[in-house]
Design a protein around this motif. Structure first.
Motif, PDB file in Angstrom:
ATOM      1  N   SER A 165       0.303   9.644   3.725  1.00 17.57           N
ATOM      2  CA  SER A 165      -0.898  10.128   3.034  1.00 17.57           C
ATOM      3  C   SER A 165      -1.981  10.330   4.099  1.00 17.57           C
ATOM      4  O   SER A 165      -1.962   9.674   5.149  1.00 17.57           O
ATOM      5  N   THR A 166      -2.915  11.235   3.843  1.00 17.27           N
ATOM      6  CA  THR A 166      -3.934  11.569   4.846  1.00 17.27           C
ATOM      7  C   THR A 166      -4.750  10.336   5.250  1.00 17.27           C
ATOM      8  O   THR A 166      -5.212  10.242   6.383  1.00 17.27           O
ATOM      9  N   SER A 167      -4.902   9.358   4.336  1.00 16.32           N
ATOM     10  CA  SER A 167      -5.697   8.160   4.660  1.00 16.32           C
ATOM     11  C   SER A 167      -5.001   7.273   5.701  1.00 16.32           C
ATOM     12  O   SER A 167      -5.632   6.406   6.314  1.00 16.32           O
ATOM     13  N   GLU A 168      -3.699   7.471   5.903  1.00 14.07           N
ATOM     14  CA  GLU A 168      -2.958   6.638   6.862  1.00 14.07           C
ATOM     15  C   GLU A 168      -3.007   7.206   8.287  1.00 14.07           C
ATOM     16  O   GLU A 168      -2.467   6.603   9.209  1.00 14.07           O
ATOM     17  N   ILE A 169      -3.632   8.363   8.439  1.00 16.45           N
ATOM     18  CA  ILE A 169      -3.577   9.034   9.745  1.00 16.45           C
ATOM     19  C   ILE A 169      -4.854   8.781  10.536  1.00 16.45           C
ATOM     20  O   ILE A 169      -5.948   9.122  10.099  1.00 16.45           O
ATOM     21  N   ALA A 170      -4.665   8.149  11.694  1.00 16.01           N
ATOM     22  CA  ALA A 170      -5.825   7.821  12.539  1.00 16.01           C
ATOM     23  C   ALA A 170      -6.066   8.961  13.528  1.00 16.01           C
ATOM     24  O   ALA A 170      -5.548   8.950  14.638  1.00 16.01           O
ATOM     25  N   PHE A 171      -6.805   9.947  13.075  1.00 16.35           N
ATOM     26  CA  PHE A 171      -7.153  11.054  13.963  1.00 16.35           C
ATOM     27  C   PHE A 171      -8.577  11.459  13.628  1.00 16.35           C
ATOM     28  O   PHE A 171      -8.897  11.681  12.464  1.00 16.35           O
ATOM     29  N   SER A 172      -9.437  11.515  14.652  1.00 18.25           N
ATOM     30  CA  SER A 172     -10.864  11.693  14.363  1.00 18.25           C
ATOM     31  C   SER A 172     -11.526  12.608  15.386  1.00 18.25           C
ATOM     32  O   SER A 172     -10.867  13.136  16.279  1.00 18.25           O
ATOM     33  N   ASP A 173     -12.838  12.727  15.272  1.00 19.95           N
ATOM     34  CA  ASP A 173     -13.603  13.541  16.227  1.00 19.95           C
ATOM     35  C   ASP A 173     -13.386  13.064  17.659  1.00 19.95           C
ATOM     36  O   ASP A 173     -13.321  13.864  18.584  1.00 19.95           O
ATOM     37  N   SER A 174     -13.281  11.740  17.841  1.00 18.45           N
ATOM     38  CA  SER A 174     -13.112  11.231  19.212  1.00 18.45           C
ATOM     39  C   SER A 174     -11.725  11.607  19.766  1.00 18.45           C
ATOM     40  O   SER A 174     -11.543  11.749  20.975  1.00 18.45           O
ATOM     41  N   SER A 175     -10.745  11.781  18.870  1.00 22.53           N
ATOM     42  CA  SER A 175      -9.410  12.229  19.324  1.00 22.53           C
ATOM     43  C   SER A 175      -9.504  13.626  19.927  1.00 22.53           C
ATOM     44  O   SER A 175      -8.869  13.940  20.941  1.00 22.53           O
ATOM     45  N   ILE A 176     -10.312  14.489  19.301  1.00 17.53           N
ATOM     46  CA  ILE A 176     -10.511  15.849  19.806  1.00 17.53           C
ATOM     47  C   ILE A 176     -11.189  15.816  21.182  1.00 17.53           C
ATOM     48  O   ILE A 176     -10.819  16.547  22.090  1.00 17.53           O
ATOM     49  N   VAL A 177     -12.160  14.916  21.321  1.00 12.54           N
ATOM     50  CA  VAL A 177     -12.860  14.773  22.605  1.00 12.54           C
ATOM     51  C   VAL A 177     -11.843  14.463  23.712  1.00 12.54           C
ATOM     52  O   VAL A 177     -11.889  15.030  24.805  1.00 12.54           O
ATOM     53  N   GLY A 178     -10.891  13.570  23.406  1.00  9.23           N
ATOM     54  CA  GLY A 178      -9.848  13.209  24.377  1.00  9.23           C
ATOM     55  C   GLY A 178      -9.016  14.410  24.784  1.00  9.23           C
ATOM     56  O   GLY A 178      -8.753  14.642  25.968  1.00  9.23           O
ATOM     57  N   VAL A 179      -8.611  15.215  23.808  1.00  9.45           N
ATOM     58  CA  VAL A 179      -7.797  16.408  24.095  1.00  9.45           C
ATOM     59  C   VAL A 179      -8.583  17.382  24.978  1.00  9.45           C
ATOM     60  O   VAL A 179      -8.067  17.902  25.975  1.00  9.45           O
ATOM     61  N   LEU A 180      -9.843  17.618  24.613  1.00 10.99           N
ATOM     62  CA  LEU A 180     -10.662  18.574  25.370  1.00 10.99           C
ATOM     63  C   LEU A 180     -10.870  18.112  26.809  1.00 10.99           C
ATOM     64  O   LEU A 180     -10.933  18.924  27.731  1.00 10.99           O
ATOM     65  N   ASN A 181     -10.947  16.788  27.017  1.00 12.77           N
ATOM     66  CA  ASN A 181     -11.075  16.259  28.384  1.00 12.77           C
ATOM     67  C   ASN A 181      -9.913  16.707  29.260  1.00 12.77           C
ATOM     68  O   ASN A 181     -10.104  17.079  30.419  1.00 12.77           O
ATOM     69  N   TRP A 182      -8.703  16.647  28.703  1.00 11.64           N
ATOM     70  CA  TRP A 182      -7.527  17.092  29.475  1.00 11.64           C
ATOM     71  C   TRP A 182      -7.560  18.606  29.686  1.00 11.64           C
ATOM     72  O   TRP A 182      -7.242  19.108  30.762  1.00 11.64           O
TER      73      TRP A 182
END
Length: 263
Positions: free
Chosen positions: A134-151
């Motif tokens: 379920s979508t509530s079980e998924i730990a993915f957030s704005d800070s996850s995007i920040v990490g990807v963009l850093n790479w």
């Protein structure tokens, strides 16, 4: 990215003093040991021993950092992007690749807070379907995007540019030959194709390569030409490409080359 380069350099030349390395990385020693090292172990760059050392892949990364530092960002991008091809449990890699694909589909876009939020929503939705959660079980957030963009900021040619106070993403039109060959190599392995057999660039395969490399399809021919010039099958190398009547464009890799043969 600069921190990873510092860590690789440090591990390749001496027995590492964690406190000293933490100062060089401008991080606390505990952050290094509890956050950074586990991530590099997840990428198979550091071994699981204590104290840690470089794995064979980590040594390749250190060699690239020394001999061709402009390629290190692309090398690490491929390692993160491809990890889930070969280990389904590496969900951080799946999430990273999904963000990259969503950016690629946008072609060119300002990375506004609203845009990033929209990508987070798309990744959560796809993850829910893919992993049957379920979508509530998924730990993915704005800070996850920040990490990807850093790479992604460390890629060359670049895909993230600044304009005034905002950043925007745009596909690139060229990719270095060693990086392109390793993307094709992953394709052979992932799709269980035999090396030496041609792969025809149907739309889905072309998209898979271009997404992995953040390449605009219009830049593919120039990238193919460059790879052929560098590793030409007709000159004793291991890569070729061409057209076949009725089937269209094809690529061919005769073996899975080691990084040391590419750089």
């Amino acid at each position: 990215m600069e921190r990873v380069a510092t860590i690789l350099e440090n591990f390749s030349i001496q027995s590492t003093d964690i406190e000293q390395l933490a100062v060089l990385c401008q991080l606390g020693a505990t952050v290094l040991q509890k956050n950074v090292f586990p991530f590099l172990r997840n990428l198979s760059l550091l071994d699981k021993k204590n104290p840690s050392g470089l794995t064979s892949l980590g040594k390749v990364a250190a060699d690239i950092q020394q001999s061709n530092p402009s390629l290190l960002g692309d090398f690490l991008h491929l390692v993160i992007y491809q990890s889930h091809f070969f280990d389904k449990d590496k969900r951080f890699s799946w999430a990273y690749a999904t963000v990259v694909q969503q950016l690629w589909l946008r072609k060119e876009v300002v990375l506004s807070p609203a845009e990033k939020k929209s990508i987070v929503g798309e990744v959560i939705e796809k993850a829910a379907m893919n992993f049957e959660l379920s979508t509530s079980e998924i730990a993915f957030s704005d800070s996850s995007i920040v990490g990807v963009l850093n790479w992604l900021r460390s890629l060359s040619p670049c895909v993230i540019k600044s304009e005034g106070k905002s950043e925007y993403f745009s596909r690139r039109y060229f990719c270095a030959a060693p990086i392109f060959i390793k993307a094709v190599d992953a394709l052979y392995n992932q799709r269980q194709r035999t090396f030496g057999a041609k792969i025809f660039l149907r739309e889905d395969i072309k998209d898979a390569i271009c997404q992995m490399l953040l390449l605009d399809p219009s830049g593919l021919d120039g990238t193919l030409d460059n790879a052929k010039c560098t590793y030409d099958y007709d000159q004793g190398g291991f890569f070729d490409w061409g057209y076949e009547g009725g089937y269209g464009q094809w690529i061919m890799l005769t073996k899975s080359p080691e990084w040391s043969q590419l750089i």
